[in-house]
Design a protein around this motif. Structure first.
Motif, PDB file in Angstrom:
ATOM      1  N   ALA A   1       0.827  -1.206   0.000  1.00  0.00           N
ATOM      2  CA  ALA A   1       0.000   0.000   0.000  1.00  0.00           C
ATOM      3  C   ALA A   1       0.863   1.257   0.000  1.00  0.00           C
ATOM      4  O   ALA A   1       0.559   2.239  -0.683  1.00  0.00           O
ATOM      5  CB  ALA A   1      -0.933  -0.011   1.216  1.00  0.00           C
ATOM      6  N   TRP A   2       1.953   1.253   0.777  1.00  0.00           N
ATOM      7  CA  TRP A   2       2.841   2.417   0.811  1.00  0.00           C
ATOM      8  C   TRP A   2       3.586   2.584  -0.515  1.00  0.00           C
ATOM      9  O   TRP A   2       3.769   3.706  -0.990  1.00  0.00           O
ATOM     10  CB  TRP A   2       3.841   2.258   1.954  1.00  0.00           C
ATOM     11  N   ARG A   3       3.991   1.495  -1.107  1.00  0.00           N
ATOM     12  CA  ARG A   3       4.761   1.575  -2.351  1.00  0.00           C
ATOM     13  C   ARG A   3       3.904   2.077  -3.510  1.00  0.00           C
ATOM     14  O   ARG A   3       4.361   2.899  -4.311  1.00  0.00           O
ATOM     15  CB  ARG A   3       5.342   0.202  -2.677  1.00  0.00           C
ATOM     16  N   HIS A   4       2.676   1.593  -3.613  1.00  0.00           N
ATOM     17  CA  HIS A   4       1.802   1.959  -4.722  1.00  0.00           C
ATOM     18  C   HIS A   4       0.877   3.123  -4.389  1.00  0.00           C
ATOM     19  O   HIS A   4       0.057   3.511  -5.231  1.00  0.00           O
ATOM     20  CB  HIS A   4       0.962   0.757  -5.159  1.00  0.00           C
ATOM     21  N   ARG A   5       1.011   3.693  -3.184  1.00  0.00           N
ATOM     22  CA  ARG A   5       0.216   4.847  -2.773  1.00  0.00           C
ATOM     23  C   ARG A   5      -1.279   4.580  -2.902  1.00  0.00           C
ATOM     24  O   ARG A   5      -2.022   5.356  -3.509  1.00  0.00           O
ATOM     25  CB  ARG A   5       0.605   6.094  -3.610  1.00  0.00           C
ATOM     26  N   THR A   6      -1.737   3.476  -2.362  1.00  0.00           N
ATOM     27  CA  THR A   6      -3.146   3.121  -2.390  1.00  0.00           C
ATOM     28  C   THR A   6      -3.493   2.332  -1.143  1.00  0.00           C
ATOM     29  O   THR A   6      -2.657   1.579  -0.625  1.00  0.00           O
ATOM     30  CB  THR A   6      -3.487   2.301  -3.648  1.00  0.00           C
ATOM     31  N   LEU A   7      -4.708   2.517  -0.664  1.00  0.00           N
ATOM     32  CA  LEU A   7      -5.199   1.799   0.507  1.00  0.00           C
ATOM     33  C   LEU A   7      -5.965   0.545   0.139  1.00  0.00           C
ATOM     34  O   LEU A   7      -6.491  -0.136   1.031  1.00  0.00           O
ATOM     35  CB  LEU A   7      -6.104   2.727   1.339  1.00  0.00           C
ATOM     36  N   HIS A   8      -6.047   0.220  -1.122  1.00  0.00           N
ATOM     37  CA  HIS A   8      -6.867  -0.905  -1.568  1.00  0.00           C
ATOM     38  C   HIS A   8      -6.450  -2.235  -0.932  1.00  0.00           C
ATOM     39  O   HIS A   8      -7.325  -2.989  -0.465  1.00  0.00           O
ATOM     40  CB  HIS A   8      -6.821  -1.001  -3.092  1.00  0.00           C
ATOM     41  N   PRO A   9      -5.154  -2.608  -0.877  1.00  0.00           N
ATOM     42  CA  PRO A   9      -4.803  -3.890  -0.238  1.00  0.00           C
ATOM     43  C   PRO A   9      -5.250  -3.976   1.214  1.00  0.00           C
ATOM     44  O   PRO A   9      -5.750  -5.024   1.652  1.00  0.00           O
ATOM     45  CB  PRO A   9      -3.277  -3.946  -0.376  1.00  0.00           C
ATOM     46  N   LEU A  10      -5.085  -2.907   1.962  1.00  0.00           N
ATOM     47  CA  LEU A  10      -5.487  -2.932   3.368  1.00  0.00           C
ATOM     48  C   LEU A  10      -7.005  -3.009   3.511  1.00  0.00           C
ATOM     49  O   LEU A  10      -7.523  -3.677   4.420  1.00  0.00           O
ATOM     50  CB  LEU A  10      -4.955  -1.689   4.076  1.00  0.00           C
ATOM     51  N   LEU A  11      -7.727  -2.335   2.628  1.00  0.00           N
ATOM     52  CA  LEU A  11      -9.186  -2.395   2.690  1.00  0.00           C
ATOM     53  C   LEU A  11      -9.700  -3.785   2.329  1.00  0.00           C
ATOM     54  O   LEU A  11     -10.698  -4.256   2.901  1.00  0.00           O
ATOM     55  CB  LEU A  11      -9.779  -1.346   1.755  1.00  0.00           C
ATOM     56  N   VAL A  12      -9.048  -4.448   1.375  1.00  0.00           N
ATOM     57  CA  VAL A  12      -9.458  -5.811   1.018  1.00  0.00           C
ATOM     58  C   VAL A  12      -9.247  -6.758   2.194  1.00  0.00           C
ATOM     59  O   VAL A  12     -10.121  -7.578   2.523  1.00  0.00           O
ATOM     60  CB  VAL A  12      -8.692  -6.287  -0.229  1.00  0.00           C
ATOM     61  N   LEU A  13      -8.092  -6.645   2.842  1.00  0.00           N
ATOM     62  CA  LEU A  13      -7.827  -7.509   3.998  1.00  0.00           C
ATOM     63  C   LEU A  13      -8.815  -7.235   5.124  1.00  0.00           C
ATOM     64  O   LEU A  13      -9.362  -8.166   5.735  1.00  0.00           O
ATOM     65  CB  LEU A  13      -6.395  -7.295   4.478  1.00  0.00           C
ATOM     66  N   GLY A  14      -9.057  -5.960   5.429  1.00  0.00           N
ATOM     67  CA  GLY A  14      -9.996  -5.629   6.495  1.00  0.00           C
ATOM     68  C   GLY A  14     -11.415  -6.092   6.192  1.00  0.00           C
ATOM     69  O   GLY A  14     -12.112  -6.604   7.076  1.00  0.00           O
ATOM     70  N   THR A  15     -11.853  -5.933   4.937  1.00  0.00           N
ATOM     71  CA  THR A  15     -13.199  -6.375   4.564  1.00  0.00           C
ATOM     72  C   THR A  15     -13.343  -7.893   4.672  1.00  0.00           C
ATOM     73  O   THR A  15     -14.351  -8.404   5.181  1.00  0.00           O
ATOM     74  CB  THR A  15     -13.521  -5.917   3.139  1.00  0.00           C
ATOM     75  N   SER A  16     -12.337  -8.613   4.193  1.00  0.00           N
ATOM     76  CA  SER A  16     -12.412 -10.081   4.236  1.00  0.00           C
ATOM     77  C   SER A  16     -12.411 -10.597   5.674  1.00  0.00           C
ATOM     78  O   SER A  16     -13.175 -11.519   6.016  1.00  0.00           O
ATOM     79  CB  SER A  16     -11.243 -10.682   3.453  1.00  0.00           C
ATOM     80  N   LEU A  17     -11.580 -10.016   6.540  1.00  0.00           N
ATOM     81  CA  LEU A  17     -11.569 -10.460   7.935  1.00  0.00           C
ATOM     82  C   LEU A  17     -12.867 -10.094   8.655  1.00  0.00           C
ATOM     83  O   LEU A  17     -13.346 -10.847   9.517  1.00  0.00           O
ATOM     84  CB  LEU A  17     -10.371  -9.842   8.663  1.00  0.00           C
ATOM     85  N   LEU A  18     -13.445  -8.953   8.298  1.00  0.00           N
ATOM     86  CA  LEU A  18     -14.721  -8.577   8.904  1.00  0.00           C
ATOM     87  C   LEU A  18     -15.821  -9.556   8.495  1.00  0.00           C
ATOM     88  O   LEU A  18     -16.623 -10.007   9.330  1.00  0.00           O
ATOM     89  CB  LEU A  18     -15.084  -7.154   8.492  1.00  0.00           C
ATOM     90  N   LEU A  19     -15.869  -9.892   7.210  1.00  0.00           N
ATOM     91  CA  LEU A  19     -16.854 -10.869   6.750  1.00  0.00           C
ATOM     92  C   LEU A  19     -16.616 -12.238   7.396  1.00  0.00           C
ATOM     93  O   LEU A  19     -17.576 -12.951   7.734  1.00  0.00           O
ATOM     94  CB  LEU A  19     -16.786 -10.990   5.228  1.00  0.00           C
ATOM     95  N   LEU A  20     -15.350 -12.604   7.575  1.00  0.00           N
ATOM     96  CA  LEU A  20     -15.034 -13.891   8.203  1.00  0.00           C
ATOM     97  C   LEU A  20     -15.534 -13.947   9.634  1.00  0.00           C
ATOM     98  O   LEU A  20     -16.158 -14.929  10.062  1.00  0.00           O
ATOM     99  CB  LEU A  20     -13.523 -14.118   8.142  1.00  0.00           C
ATOM    100  N   ASN A  21     -15.282 -12.891  10.397  1.00  0.00           N
ATOM    101  CA  ASN A  21     -15.708 -12.881  11.793  1.00  0.00           C
ATOM    102  C   ASN A  21     -17.234 -12.906  11.919  1.00  0.00           C
ATOM    103  O   ASN A  21     -17.780 -13.568  12.816  1.00  0.00           O
ATOM    104  CB  ASN A  21     -15.150 -11.646  12.499  1.00  0.00           C
ATOM    105  N   ILE A  22     -17.912 -12.194  11.033  1.00  0.00           N
ATOM    106  CA  ILE A  22     -19.368 -12.122  11.136  1.00  0.00           C
ATOM    107  C   ILE A  22     -20.014 -13.453  10.747  1.00  0.00           C
ATOM    108  O   ILE A  22     -20.845 -14.006  11.493  1.00  0.00           O
ATOM    109  CB  ILE A  22     -19.909 -10.976  10.264  1.00  0.00           C
ATOM    110  N   THR A  23     -19.636 -13.968   9.575  1.00  0.00           N
ATOM    111  CA  THR A  23     -20.309 -15.167   9.060  1.00  0.00           C
ATOM    112  C   THR A  23     -19.928 -16.420   9.847  1.00  0.00           C
ATOM    113  O   THR A  23     -20.801 -17.166  10.298  1.00  0.00           O
ATOM    114  CB  THR A  23     -19.979 -15.353   7.582  1.00  0.00           C
ATOM    115  N   VAL A  24     -18.635 -16.638  10.028  1.00  0.00           N
ATOM    116  CA  VAL A  24     -18.188 -17.843  10.733  1.00  0.00           C
ATOM    117  C   VAL A  24     -18.564 -17.782  12.205  1.00  0.00           C
ATOM    118  O   VAL A  24     -19.021 -18.779  12.793  1.00  0.00           O
ATOM    119  CB  VAL A  24     -16.675 -18.047  10.543  1.00  0.00           C
TER     120      VAL A  24
END
Length: 337
Positions: A97-120
């Protein structure tokens, strides 16, 4: 270039990254995985042959069949624990994210972990199944008994956490090899939990299905992640802009004299004060009512811009000759003969 300036420019320019799309193949895979998920839950609730398989593997006790690999698998199963895996993947995606100047990788990880905690988490505590070590009746499904073992959290977390790396791969080759590596890790972690006796076979099967459903559903959340990224970068740009403007308000060389002015100040010390005062007066913010300084002075109180005296020696000029009238008068008196 400073890091803050690079981030400000990255926040100002629009993102041209193409959002993930839910292709027809992905939709079919999501539907098939969802059908398998429901079939596993129904098979356990109805105490089908799947529960019989669970008990057969549990009574066989794999950890006693191959005790020589027990120590290694105790460490290997950590690759499915949420805390350690999240830290490792977060470090890698944070650097990206720092190298490419974008928050997209961190948002993908946060979204996936949030969905994991809720559903599972919801299914775990809703069904309340007990694990193999806490089973009370041979052949029963051990459902609604206050447990939290179904589906396997280690397995689902391994699928999601390592699968995110493959999802964020930028080339087809990297995505293919990342998918293979994450699938092998997820399979290994799930099989390890069965070997150690901490999960039933059906727990692991449902964990694989639960993690795969989250990975397949991520493109549906791409618009929300893009909106969140635009909002966060906008907030960052507005927060950093006043500081950058404050640094640019007074240039570093606003009060500095040029080389010619410095040389002139060395020759005429009295004129140096006036030159510095002029430079100070022309600097931004010098006439501001809030700027500290001495009060304005009148014209008669200002320092003279020229030296008081001249350093050159006086030049003796020749005396003018007497007029002709005085010479004739002197001849008449006999003075001039």
């Amino acid at each position: 270039m400073r890091t803050d300036d690079r981030l400000d420019r990255a926040a100002e320019r629009p993102a041209h990254r193409a959002l993930g799309r839910m292709s027809r193949t992905r939709v079919w895979l999501f539907g098939a995985t969802l059908a398998v998920y429901v079939a596993i839950v129904v098979g356990v609730l109805t105490t089908s042959k799947l529960v019989t398989l669970d008990w057969q593997v549990m009574l066989w006790r794999p950890y006693k069949q191959w005790p020589q690999i027990h120590a290694f698998l105790d460490y290997f199963v950590v690759l499915g624990q949420r805390g350690p895996t999240a830290v490792m993947v977060l470090a890698w995606l944070g650097w990206r994210a720092w190298r490419h100047r974008t928050l997209h990788p961190l948002l993908v990880l946060g979204t996936s972990l949030l969905l994991l905690n809720i559903t599972v988490g919801a299914v775990k505590y809703g069904l309340g199944r007990l694990g193999p070590h806490y089973a009370t009746s041979v052949g029963s499904a051990e459902m609604f008994a206050g447990g939290d073992i179904f589906p396997s959290g280690h397995t689902a977390n391994a699928v999601v956490t390592w699968g995110v790396l493959a999802y964020l791969a930028t080339t087809p080759r990297a995505r293919r090899w990342g998918s293979i590596a994450s699938a092998l890790l997820a399979l290994g972690v799930g099989a390890t939990t069965v070997y150690l006796g901490t999960h039933w076979v059906s727990d692991v099967l449902l964990g694989w299905a639960a993690g795969l459903l989250i990975l397949l559903a991520l493109p549906w959340f791409e618009p929300a992640m893009a909106s969140a990224e635009a909002f966060l970068t906008g907030v960052w740009a507005r927060r950093r802009r006043p500081r950058s403007l404050a640094r640019q308000a007074v240039p570093a060389g606003a009060l500095a004299l040029t080389e010619d002015e410095a040389a002139s100040a060395a020759r005429h010390p009295l004129a140096a004060g006036s030159a510095t005062a002029a430079a100070t007066a022309t600097a931004p913010g010098a006439n501001s009512p809030h700027a500290p300084g001495r009060p304005p002075t009148g014209r008669h109180e200002r320092t003279p811009t020229t030296p008081a005296g001249s350093r050159r020696p006086p030049v003796e000029r020749p005396r003018p000759a007497p007029p002709l009238v005085h010479q004739q008068a002197a001849r008449g008196r006999g003075v001039v003969g």
